[in-house]
Motif scaffolding. Sequence first.
Motif, PDB file in Angstrom:
ATOM      1  N   GLN A 199       0.846  -1.190   0.000  1.00  0.00           N
ATOM      2  CA  GLN A 199       0.000   0.000   0.000  1.00  0.00           C
ATOM      3  C   GLN A 199       0.879   1.237   0.000  1.00  0.00           C
ATOM      4  O   GLN A 199       1.718   1.420   0.872  1.00  0.00           O
ATOM      5  N   GLU A 200       0.702   2.094  -0.989  1.00  0.00           N
ATOM      6  CA  GLU A 200       1.550   3.275  -1.117  1.00  0.00           C
ATOM      7  C   GLU A 200       1.322   4.245   0.040  1.00  0.00           C
ATOM      8  O   GLU A 200       0.223   4.347   0.588  1.00  0.00           O
ATOM      9  N   LEU A 201       2.382   4.961   0.397  1.00  0.00           N
ATOM     10  CA  LEU A 201       2.263   5.998   1.406  1.00  0.00           C
ATOM     11  C   LEU A 201       1.431   7.155   0.873  1.00  0.00           C
ATOM     12  O   LEU A 201       1.578   7.548  -0.293  1.00  0.00           O
ATOM     13  N   ASP A 202       0.569   7.691   1.721  1.00  0.00           N
ATOM     14  CA  ASP A 202      -0.200   8.876   1.351  1.00  0.00           C
ATOM     15  C   ASP A 202       0.590  10.152   1.605  1.00  0.00           C
ATOM     16  O   ASP A 202       0.463  11.123   0.863  1.00  0.00           O
ATOM     17  N   ALA A 203       1.387  10.141   2.687  1.00  0.00           N
ATOM     18  CA  ALA A 203       2.125  11.357   3.029  1.00  0.00           C
ATOM     19  C   ALA A 203       3.207  11.050   4.062  1.00  0.00           C
ATOM     20  O   ALA A 203       3.125  10.070   4.811  1.00  0.00           O
ATOM     21  N   GLU A 204       4.213  11.901   4.079  1.00  0.00           N
ATOM     22  CA  GLU A 204       5.183  11.924   5.169  1.00  0.00           C
ATOM     23  C   GLU A 204       4.751  13.027   6.126  1.00  0.00           C
ATOM     24  O   GLU A 204       4.362  14.113   5.689  1.00  0.00           O
ATOM     25  N   VAL A 205       4.796  12.757   7.422  1.00  0.00           N
ATOM     26  CA  VAL A 205       4.312  13.730   8.392  1.00  0.00           C
ATOM     27  C   VAL A 205       5.369  13.988   9.444  1.00  0.00           C
ATOM     28  O   VAL A 205       6.180  13.123   9.781  1.00  0.00           O
TER      29      VAL A 205
END
Length: 213
Positions: A199-205
Amino acid sequence: METRFFKIPTCIGDVSLSVAKGHFATRNSHTNYFVDVTSQQSCIRDAEAVAQQLSQRNLSQHLLIDTILCMDGTRVIGTCLAQKLTQGGFRSINAGREIYVLREHLGTNGKLIFRDNARHMLEGKNVLLLLASVTTGGTVRRGIECVEYYKGNVAGIAAIYSHLKEIDGIPVVSLFDTNDLPGYASYLPEECPMCKEKQELDAEVDKYGYSAL
């Protein structure tokens, strides 16, 4: 992919929590929720609302606080909280006292450091660690290590949201917890099931917010 935010139904006083579901990477973990506290970190009205709610909890009557160490960009909240805890007429053991408000400083090795002119605000002082959110406890432990290095005492831990009830035997006082986020999960990056399922990352936080990928 657009990150979609929604407010959870639970409100604590005037404090509400905005979150997004997905696959997010922090410095220490991967999570299936992103808790957005940008407004509480930056808006004086929202910061005061958080401080008001925290001051009404165990922070006011049971913790003697000399210094608030603001991590995760919580200095505005920390300033408001110091004012709430020390104001006259408030039922607080800190009423009328002086509370220092410090923000974190990272050295080149990633550890927290403070200059000589700030050491007296930590040495022999009862320090409250204030964070926006707590997931794995890694950031908190860096704070604890720093306070102990400068010969201070960690009197308590406070956050807007916390995945943990206590860290190293110190209770975490938070306005929201995992009961407010059904199915919340935090994993070490190498153990993340979302990564294993490709599952691809949606965002880095990080403490400043998120960067969509």
